[in-house]
Design a protein around this motif. Structure first.
Motif, PDB file in Angstrom:
ATOM      1  N   GLY A 181     -23.427 -19.256  -0.837  1.00  0.00           N
ATOM      2  CA  GLY A 181     -22.165 -18.841  -0.242  1.00  0.00           C
ATOM      3  C   GLY A 181     -22.061 -17.347  -0.027  1.00  0.00           C
ATOM      4  O   GLY A 181     -21.440 -16.892   0.952  1.00  0.00           O
TER       5      GLY A 181
ATOM      6  N   ARG B 270     -14.856 -21.560   4.687  1.00  0.00           N
ATOM      7  CA  ARG B 270     -15.518 -20.412   4.064  1.00  0.00           C
ATOM      8  C   ARG B 270     -15.147 -20.308   2.595  1.00  0.00           C
ATOM      9  O   ARG B 270     -16.008 -20.055   1.733  1.00  0.00           O
ATOM     10  CB  ARG B 270     -15.136 -19.127   4.784  1.00  0.00           C
TER      11      ARG B 270
ATOM     12  N   ALA C  50     -25.315 -22.728   7.105  1.00  0.00           N
ATOM     13  CA  ALA C  50     -23.889 -22.855   6.809  1.00  0.00           C
ATOM     14  C   ALA C  50     -23.068 -21.864   7.631  1.00  0.00           C
ATOM     15  O   ALA C  50     -21.984 -22.193   8.127  1.00  0.00           O
ATOM     16  CB  ALA C  50     -23.649 -22.648   5.314  1.00  0.00           C
TER      17      ALA C  50
ATOM     18  N   LEU D  91     -16.895 -23.193   0.590  1.00  0.00           N
ATOM     19  CA  LEU D  91     -18.334 -22.986   0.430  1.00  0.00           C
ATOM     20  C   LEU D  91     -18.647 -21.777  -0.449  1.00  0.00           C
ATOM     21  O   LEU D  91     -19.744 -21.683  -1.003  1.00  0.00           O
ATOM     22  CB  LEU D  91     -18.987 -22.813   1.801  1.00  0.00           C
ATOM     23  N   PHE D  92     -17.699 -20.855  -0.569  1.00  0.00           N
ATOM     24  CA  PHE D  92     -17.910 -19.675  -1.411  1.00  0.00           C
ATOM     25  C   PHE D  92     -17.539 -19.932  -2.873  1.00  0.00           C
ATOM     26  O   PHE D  92     -17.915 -19.146  -3.745  1.00  0.00           O
ATOM     27  CB  PHE D  92     -17.087 -18.496  -0.869  1.00  0.00           C
TER      28      PHE D  92
ATOM     29  N   MET E 126     -23.992 -16.517   2.998  1.00  0.00           N
ATOM     30  CA  MET E 126     -23.307 -17.124   4.136  1.00  0.00           C
ATOM     31  C   MET E 126     -22.238 -16.187   4.695  1.00  0.00           C
ATOM     32  O   MET E 126     -22.118 -16.018   5.920  1.00  0.00           O
ATOM     33  CB  MET E 126     -22.674 -18.446   3.710  1.00  0.00           C
TER      34      MET E 126
ATOM     35  N   SER F  94     -28.088 -20.628   3.793  1.00  0.00           N
ATOM     36  CA  SER F  94     -26.989 -19.699   4.072  1.00  0.00           C
ATOM     37  C   SER F  94     -26.795 -19.506   5.569  1.00  0.00           C
ATOM     38  O   SER F  94     -25.663 -19.508   6.070  1.00  0.00           O
ATOM     39  CB  SER F  94     -27.269 -18.347   3.404  1.00  0.00           C
TER      40      SER F  94
END
Length: 294
Positions: free
Chosen positions: A174, A110, A94, A113-114, A177, A91
């Protein structure tokens, strides 16, 4: 006199409905579950409450003598101690990449990746089952390119838990992150400018500026990750059903099996509150250690 007994603060009436809902749907069920943990409530008592007996601490003593519980606890600790730090590290990595000043379309990255966080686990499990296929899976294809033999990822007791950890990290990183990105954006840029003037390279900036300033964020992320990983249930339930040979059986999955497969609800409640005490102790210990580090 009657009006004097009512709360004078208008804010009370705004939060009162929420407090009632929390009491009805959280505290009352939790109290009922705690009471059940001191009884032998099972499917027979479900049909006739006269069969319900108070057994005091017998469920908890039985829990300590149950080798299956210790297997589940060992698997859960393995998942937490290995998967937790790896998830936090991925996390953070990233977040550093997405938040870099040279990266364009940050919002798009974002969001992409989420996406695993908001994707249903059943859909994810279908994809990862193909990846883990012992003969035609993509991971074994990659191993074959390096001259390595195939691995039965979900059928081998030695590889099943690492496979679950890998999938869990991919699905959950994510969320942390996004939290790390918020923490990175709150760091004043003048600190990095001062570090550059002092001759600090990228690694020294990360070590002496980024990490210390992210300390409160680290506390939150690590505690939340630990609590979530101790409640490991969905991944082994969907992927392996706790197998093979109970190598992916978690405490939460054991609680589910005892309560809803075998209808030993009193014993399942004892498992649940034992897990609660373990998570509480781990959280308090982690907060104490982090407070000392900060």
């Amino acid at each position: 006199m009657k009006n004097a007994m009512l709360p004078a603060n208008p804010a009370f009436w705004f939060v009162a409905p929420a407090l009632v809902l929390i009491a009805v749907f959280f505290f009352l069920p939790a109290a009922a579950s705690l009471f059940l943990s001191f009884t032998d409530f099972d499917i027979y008592a479900l049909g006739d409450l006269e069969r319900l007996r108070f057994v005091a601490l017998e469920n908890y003593l039985r829990l300590l003598r149950d080798p299956l519980f210790w297997t589940a606890l060992k698997n859960t600790l393995y998942f937490v101690l290995i998967g937790g730090p790896l998830s936090v590290a991925v996390s953070l990595g990233a977040a550093l990449l997405v938040n870099h000043r040279l990266v364009r379309f940050k919002g798009l990255f974002r969001s992409l990746l989420f996406l695993p966080v908001v994707t249903t686990l059943v859909a994810i499990a279908v994809v990862w089952r193909y990846l883990y296929h012992p003969r035609h899976g993509f991971l074994n294809y990659l191993l074959g390119q390096f001259g390595l033999g195939p691995v039965d990822w979900l059928g081998d007791p030695d590889w099943a838990m690492p496979a679950i950890i890998l999938m869990a990290i991919w699905k959950n990183f994510g969320f942390n992150m996004i939290i790390f990105i918020a923490g990175l954006q709150s760091i004043p840029t003048r600190l990095y400018e001062a570090a550059v003037i002092d001759g600090a390279n990228a690694w020294r900036q990360f070590r002496h500026v980024t990490l210390p300033m992210l300390a409160p964020t680290f506390v939150f992320v690590t505690v939340i990750t630990m609590i979530g990983y101790f409640q490991l249930f969905a991944e082994p339930y969907v992927m392996t059903q706790g197998g093979p040979a109970n190598s992916t059986l978690s405490v939460a999955l054991l609680m589910f099996q005892e309560g809803f497969r075998w209808w030993n609800l009193g014993y399942a409640a004892a498992v649940a509150f034992t897990l609660f005490l373990i998570v509480l102790a781990g959280t308090l210990l982690q907060l104490r250690l982090r407070r000392g580090a900060i």
